[in-house]
Design a protein around this motif. Structure first.
Motif, PDB file in Angstrom:
ATOM      1  N   ILE A 466      -2.144 -13.473 -12.824  1.00 13.67           N
ATOM      2  CA  ILE A 466      -3.473 -14.036 -12.543  1.00 13.67           C
ATOM      3  C   ILE A 466      -4.026 -13.449 -11.254  1.00 13.67           C
ATOM      4  CG2 ILE A 466      -4.676 -16.150 -11.901  1.00 13.67           C
ATOM      5  CD1 ILE A 466      -4.199 -15.906 -14.873  1.00 13.67           C
ATOM      6  N   CYS A 467      -3.144 -13.209 -10.281  1.00 11.91           N
ATOM      7  CA  CYS A 467      -3.589 -12.676  -8.987  1.00 11.91           C
ATOM      8  C   CYS A 467      -4.042 -11.228  -9.067  1.00 11.91           C
ATOM      9  CB  CYS A 467      -2.460 -12.799  -7.967  1.00 11.91           C
ATOM     10  SG  CYS A 467      -2.067 -14.496  -7.502  1.00 11.91           S
ATOM     11  N   THR A 468      -3.643 -10.488 -10.099  1.00 13.25           N
ATOM     12  CA  THR A 468      -4.019  -9.068 -10.181  1.00 13.25           C
ATOM     13  C   THR A 468      -5.535  -8.887 -10.261  1.00 13.25           C
ATOM     14  OG1 THR A 468      -3.757  -9.120 -12.605  1.00 13.25           O
ATOM     15  CG2 THR A 468      -1.865  -8.407 -11.293  1.00 13.25           C
ATOM     16  N   VAL A 469      -6.249  -9.874 -10.801  1.00 14.65           N
ATOM     17  CA  VAL A 469      -7.707  -9.747 -10.932  1.00 14.65           C
ATOM     18  C   VAL A 469      -8.380  -9.752  -9.568  1.00 14.65           C
ATOM     19  CG1 VAL A 469      -9.770 -10.801 -11.945  1.00 14.65           C
ATOM     20  CG2 VAL A 469      -7.603 -10.881 -13.182  1.00 14.65           C
ATOM     21  N   PHE A 470      -7.779 -10.418  -8.586  1.00 11.18           N
ATOM     22  CA  PHE A 470      -8.428 -10.591  -7.281  1.00 11.18           C
ATOM     23  C   PHE A 470      -7.913  -9.614  -6.224  1.00 11.18           C
ATOM     24  CE2 PHE A 470      -7.875 -14.687  -9.466  1.00 11.18           C
ATOM     25  CZ  PHE A 470      -9.201 -14.997  -9.714  1.00 11.18           C
ATOM     26  N   VAL A 471      -6.822  -8.924  -6.492  1.00 12.07           N
ATOM     27  CA  VAL A 471      -6.207  -8.057  -5.482  1.00 12.07           C
ATOM     28  C   VAL A 471      -6.902  -6.708  -5.469  1.00 12.07           C
ATOM     29  CG1 VAL A 471      -4.098  -6.794  -4.905  1.00 12.07           C
ATOM     30  CG2 VAL A 471      -3.968  -9.211  -5.549  1.00 12.07           C
ATOM     31  N   ARG A 472      -7.188  -6.215  -4.260  1.00  6.31           N
ATOM     32  CA  ARG A 472      -7.812  -4.901  -4.086  1.00  6.31           C
ATOM     33  C   ARG A 472      -7.027  -4.046  -3.096  1.00  6.31           C
ATOM     34  NH1 ARG A 472      -9.642  -6.713  -7.870  1.00  6.31           N
ATOM     35  NH2 ARG A 472     -11.827  -7.072  -8.478  1.00  6.31           N
ATOM     36  N   SER A 473      -5.832  -4.422  -2.783  1.00  4.21           N
ATOM     37  CA  SER A 473      -4.990  -3.691  -1.842  1.00  4.21           C
ATOM     38  C   SER A 473      -3.741  -3.182  -2.557  1.00  4.21           C
ATOM     39  CB  SER A 473      -4.588  -4.600  -0.671  1.00  4.21           C
ATOM     40  OG  SER A 473      -3.556  -4.017   0.091  1.00  4.21           O
ATOM     41  N   VAL A 474      -3.386  -1.937  -2.287  1.00  6.08           N
ATOM     42  CA  VAL A 474      -2.191  -1.350  -2.903  1.00  6.08           C
ATOM     43  C   VAL A 474      -0.939  -2.099  -2.466  1.00  6.08           C
ATOM     44  CG1 VAL A 474      -0.756   0.722  -3.004  1.00  6.08           C
ATOM     45  CG2 VAL A 474      -3.239   0.922  -3.152  1.00  6.08           C
ATOM     46  N   GLU A 475      -0.898  -2.485  -1.193  1.00  4.26           N
ATOM     47  CA  GLU A 475       0.294  -3.171  -0.678  1.00  4.26           C
ATOM     48  C   GLU A 475       0.493  -4.529  -1.353  1.00  4.26           C
ATOM     49  OE1 GLU A 475      -0.998  -0.095   2.012  1.00  4.26           O
ATOM     50  OE2 GLU A 475      -2.060  -1.837   1.185  1.00  4.26           O
ATOM     51  N   VAL A 476      -0.577  -5.315  -1.459  1.00  4.50           N
ATOM     52  CA  VAL A 476      -0.468  -6.633  -2.087  1.00  4.50           C
ATOM     53  C   VAL A 476      -0.157  -6.504  -3.573  1.00  4.50           C
ATOM     54  CG1 VAL A 476      -1.665  -8.799  -2.573  1.00  4.50           C
ATOM     55  CG2 VAL A 476      -2.028  -7.632  -0.391  1.00  4.50           C
ATOM     56  N   ALA A 477      -0.781  -5.540  -4.229  1.00  4.22           N
ATOM     57  CA  ALA A 477      -0.508  -5.320  -5.645  1.00  4.22           C
ATOM     58  C   ALA A 477       0.949  -4.909  -5.863  1.00  4.22           C
ATOM     59  CB  ALA A 477      -1.439  -4.249  -6.207  1.00  4.22           C
ATOM     60  N   THR A 478       1.481  -4.123  -4.951  1.00  3.31           N
ATOM     61  CA  THR A 478       2.888  -3.724  -5.044  1.00  3.31           C
ATOM     62  C   THR A 478       3.807  -4.930  -4.896  1.00  3.31           C
ATOM     63  OG1 THR A 478       2.361  -1.537  -4.142  1.00  3.31           O
ATOM     64  CG2 THR A 478       4.667  -2.233  -4.060  1.00  3.31           C
ATOM     65  N   VAL A 479       3.448  -5.863  -4.008  1.00  2.00           N
ATOM     66  CA  VAL A 479       4.244  -7.089  -3.846  1.00  2.00           C
ATOM     67  C   VAL A 479       4.232  -7.908  -5.135  1.00  2.00           C
ATOM     68  CG1 VAL A 479       4.379  -9.289  -2.638  1.00  2.00           C
ATOM     69  CG2 VAL A 479       3.952  -7.189  -1.360  1.00  2.00           C
ATOM     70  N   LEU A 480       3.068  -8.015  -5.766  1.00  2.00           N
ATOM     71  CA  LEU A 480       2.976  -8.766  -7.019  1.00  2.00           C
ATOM     72  C   LEU A 480       3.878  -8.158  -8.099  1.00  2.00           C
ATOM     73  CD1 LEU A 480      -0.874  -9.493  -7.262  1.00  2.00           C
ATOM     74  CD2 LEU A 480       0.954 -11.075  -6.604  1.00  2.00           C
ATOM     75  N   ILE A 481       3.823  -6.847  -8.212  1.00  2.00           N
ATOM     76  CA  ILE A 481       4.663  -6.178  -9.215  1.00  2.00           C
ATOM     77  C   ILE A 481       6.140  -6.340  -8.860  1.00  2.00           C
ATOM     78  CG2 ILE A 481       5.176  -3.975 -10.300  1.00  2.00           C
ATOM     79  CD1 ILE A 481       2.470  -5.194 -11.059  1.00  2.00           C
ATOM     80  N   GLY A 482       6.450  -6.321  -7.563  1.00  6.45           N
ATOM     81  CA  GLY A 482       7.829  -6.531  -7.153  1.00  6.45           C
ATOM     82  C   GLY A 482       8.343  -7.913  -7.535  1.00  6.45           C
ATOM     83  N   LEU A 483       7.511  -8.952  -7.384  1.00 12.35           N
ATOM     84  CA  LEU A 483       7.914 -10.309  -7.762  1.00 12.35           C
ATOM     85  C   LEU A 483       8.168 -10.415  -9.259  1.00 12.35           C
ATOM     86  CD1 LEU A 483       5.492 -12.489  -5.584  1.00 12.35           C
ATOM     87  CD2 LEU A 483       7.964 -12.197  -5.295  1.00 12.35           C
ATOM     88  N   VAL A 484       7.400  -9.677 -10.020  1.00 10.68           N
ATOM     89  CA  VAL A 484       7.582  -9.702 -11.471  1.00 10.68           C
ATOM     90  C   VAL A 484       8.952  -9.147 -11.861  1.00 10.68           C
ATOM     91  CG1 VAL A 484       6.703  -8.670 -13.616  1.00 10.68           C
ATOM     92  CG2 VAL A 484       5.134  -9.671 -11.982  1.00 10.68           C
ATOM     93  N   GLY A 485       9.576  -8.366 -10.965  1.00  9.02           N
ATOM     94  CA  GLY A 485      10.917  -7.865 -11.241  1.00  9.02           C
ATOM     95  C   GLY A 485      11.919  -8.986 -11.472  1.00  9.02           C
ATOM     96  N   ILE A 486      11.706 -10.151 -10.865  1.00  7.22           N
ATOM     97  CA  ILE A 486      12.581 -11.308 -11.102  1.00  7.22           C
ATOM     98  C   ILE A 486      12.478 -11.744 -12.554  1.00  7.22           C
ATOM     99  CG2 ILE A 486      13.030 -13.697 -10.454  1.00  7.22           C
ATOM    100  CD1 ILE A 486      11.916 -13.053  -7.683  1.00  7.22           C
TER     101      ILE A 486
END
Length: 674
Positions: A466-486
């Motif tokens: 859900i947060c991917t729609v609002f993120v415009r930063s590579v760093e924050v988007a990378t954190v989101l994808i990293g959390l999905v690794g769980i």
């Protein structure tokens, strides 16, 4: 030829091994009869054991014939607890396969886009994966179940599928040069529009061939792991497989992030060529290693294969029949997977493009009139940045796979099936275990079961998407994808562990029943072998089994993969429609169509979390535990109530079984011997 098979109750035991009271009288009577035979000159001394005449009847229960050779009953080595090194060698082939998958997932979309394919058409190209998974894996599972090659029924498909995957990868990487060179013989200009269209068509064709080949390998490897790991270590084996997958992901994504043309120029002049070469080497090495080191159960011991009618209609009829009689836990897991993979598909295939577009957007806003060469270089760098996010995703997944199992209460690793009746040297060690808790046992969080961890991870995935729609930063988007690794770590572990424990336990019981059915006491004449190596008694058993058929691991795992692949077709079509509505031309800033697709996928995963909540924690309870439970219940309790006790939740599981499960868990992660 000797063979390993489950020891049936009442069989002669190895010397020095204690017997359970239930089988003690049977063993004494058998020992007395064998002693009388030896005294009368009809014993089974060494000179007798070497006789291989097909006219001789098996001398004792559990003996049989394969192609005229006497088969002696032994303690089933496939029921004994395996060391961590065995589990690594058993599952290492899935790591090589994952490297091939990671190449396709991280660089497949950018590679097709670089050839000139549009996003909407690219989404339809990726329907090859779920389509092949829906059709190929059940079919390969059915074929491997009926395979009777002496060295294993899964290995031929592992090796053949690996060879086809390697060929497909190399041809896909070099498609542009091959097509341009071939058409150049007839005078075609490599830069012409017609040649470009031909290159795209051939590349799409090789994507389909690659997906069909990869699914062949995957179906065989998953069934291989289930067959070769003992029933009480299926949870540990699948946890190890998820770790190996995490290692494969990291290797693939590190290679994707590195500058391969500069470091390994001899692999090819582009990043994709180098990745395909590395994936080919890894897949070949790991599959061959597993096939050489791990010995499968001889499939000829299972009797002749089922004679299924040939044809497409017969195949689908069998699949639909098998779906109706799926084991209960497997059926519930398939319901979860169907919803979850609608959301997993866009995350896996479009993450690198999603991160890449966020990275490229500021440059496109500064210079909206870039040349095609500048756009190519920008998106090449953006793809590498997106691959780095997938690397973080893989590291998080691997860390979860390594450490999370120590905190989860084991609910599926229990006493070996063959030893439940007291027929194994490990039984005493399990039953007599009453020592202090080890540090591994102290890490376990009470009530934190594998099912609950799986459910929480799905909820985490929903929030991140859900947060991917609002993120415009590579760093924050990378954190989101990293959390999905769980979430990905639990997805690679939980469903396979639940299904494998159920199937493996059931198959072990069926082999034990079959062993009793093959006893010579039921008719020595009926055990005479035929020319093809199977006795008439075997065929009688098969005819009885037809009326009460149970599907083997290959078919069940194939159906489970259908539950994974079919929703991906839905996700592919839906993604294509959404891209058609929201996408902008390549090189135009402000394109957030991929984020919209990923967010909607997160909603589907939230629905799957609810289905996981509806699953009960139903561990495999050993025979000893069930006896103790039955004795503890009132004698006048109805059979329905006793049947209900067999599906106990984790909290109701007897303490002895929990201690045994923890001991098995510790054994699975310790021991340097193979």
């Amino acid at each position: 030829m000797t063979s390993s098979s489950a020891e049936s109750p009442g069989c002669e035991r190895p010397s020095g091994e204690e017997s359970k009271p239930a089988s003690k009288a049977g063993n004494l009577s058998r020992n007395a009869s064998i002693e009388q035979e030896r005294e009368s000159g009809h014993g089974h001394g060494p000179e007798r054991d070497t006789e291989q005449s097909p006219l001789l009847s098996p001398a004792r229960e559990g003996d049989g014939f394969i192609n005229g050779h006497t088969v002696r009953e032994q303690v089933d080595e496939y029921q004994t607890t395996k060391s961590v090194w065995y589990l690594i060698l058993l599952t290492i082939s899935i790591g090589g396969l994952q490297i091939a998958w990671s190449v396709e997932l991280s660089n497949g979309s950018p590679y097709l886009l670089s050839l000139g394919l549009s996003k909407s058409l690219m989404a339809l190209v990726w329907i090859a994966g779920p389509l092949s998974g829906t059709l190929v894996q059940p079919y390969v599972g059915m074929l491997s179940d009926n395979c009777r090659v002496p060295w294993g029924k899964r290995k031929p498909f592992m090796l053949g599928g690996a060879a086809a995957t390697i060929v497909s990868l190399m041809f896909l990487a070099w498609t542009k040069e091959i097509v341009s060179g071939f058409l150049g013989i007839f005078g075609a200009d490599p830069a012409s529009e017609g040649v470009k269209v031909c290159v795209i068509v051939v590349a799409v064709l090789w994507v389909y061939i690659l997906d069909f080949a990869i699914n062949t390998v995957q179906a065989a490897i998953r069934a291989f792991i289930l067959d070769c790991a003992p029933p009480h270590q299926q949870e540990a084996a699948n946890a190890m497989a998820s770790r190996i997958v995490g290692v494969g992901n990291i290797i693939g994504y590190v290679a994707g992030y590195a500058d391969l043309p500069g470091l390994f120029w001899w692999l090819g002049n582009t990043q994709f060529k180098g990745l395909c070469a590395i994936a080919s080497f890894a897949l070949f090495g790991t599959v061959v290693l597993s096939c050489l080191v791990i010995r499968e159960r001889d499939p000829r011991l299972e009797g002749p294969p089922a004679k299924d009618k040939a044809g497409v209609l017969s195949f689908f009829r069998k699949i639909f029949t098998s779906i109706k009689r799926l084991p209960p836990q497997t059926k519930k897991v398939c319901e979860v997977q169907f919803c979850a993979w609608i959301g997993f598909f866009p995350m896996l295939f479009y993450t690198s493009s999603y991160i890449g577009e966020i990275y490229a957007e500021p440059f496109l806003e500064e210079n909206p009139n870039m040349t095609p060469e500048q756009l190519h270089d920008l998106y090449e760098e953006a793809t590498r940045i997106g691959t780095f996010a997938l690397l973080i995703f893989a590291i998080t997944s691997l860390a979860t796979n390594v450490f999370l199992p120590f905190f989860i209460a084991p609910t599926y690793d229990s006493q070996p099936v063959a030893e439940a009746a007291g027929s194994g040297e490990d039984t005493a060690s399990f039953n007599d275990y009453d020592g202090p808790k080890s540090w591994l046992e102290r890490l376990v969080i009470p009530g934190f079961t594998l099912r609950r961890a799986w459910m929480y991870s799905q909820i985490l995935f929903f929030g991140a998407m859900i947060c991917t729609v609002f993120v415009r930063s590579v760093e924050v988007a990378t954190v989101l994808i990293g959390l999905v690794g769980i979430t990905w770590a639990l997805t690679l572990w939980a469903p396979w562990a639940i299904i494998s424990a159920e199937i493996s336990h059931r198959d072990a019981l069926l082999r034990s029943q079959r062993q009793l059915s093959l006893s010579p006491n039921r008719g020595a004449v009926g055990n005479a072998p035929s020319l093809d190596g199977y006795s008439d008694h075997d065929r009688d058993i098969d005819s009885q089994d037809d009326a009460e058929e149970t599907d083997q691991a290959g078919v069940i795992l194939g159906i489970h993969n259908m539950a994974i692949a079919a929703p991906q077709i839905i996700a592919t079509v839906a993604s294509s429609i959404l891209f058609r509505i929201f996408q902008k031309p390549r090189g135009t800033p402000g394109d957030h169509s991929i984020a919209i697709v990923m967010a909607l996928g997160g909603v589907a995963v939230l629905v799957s979390a609810w289905f996981i909540h509806c699953i009960r924690d139903e561990p495999v309870v050993s025979s000893d535990d069930m006896v103790s439970v039955e004795e503890a219940e009132p004698a006048d309790r109805s059979s329905r109530s006793r049947s209900h006790s067999r599906s106990r939740s984790y909290e109701q599981l007897p303490r002895a079984s929990l201690e045994r499960a923890n001991l098995v868990r510790n054994t699975s992660f310790g021991g340097a011997e193979y």
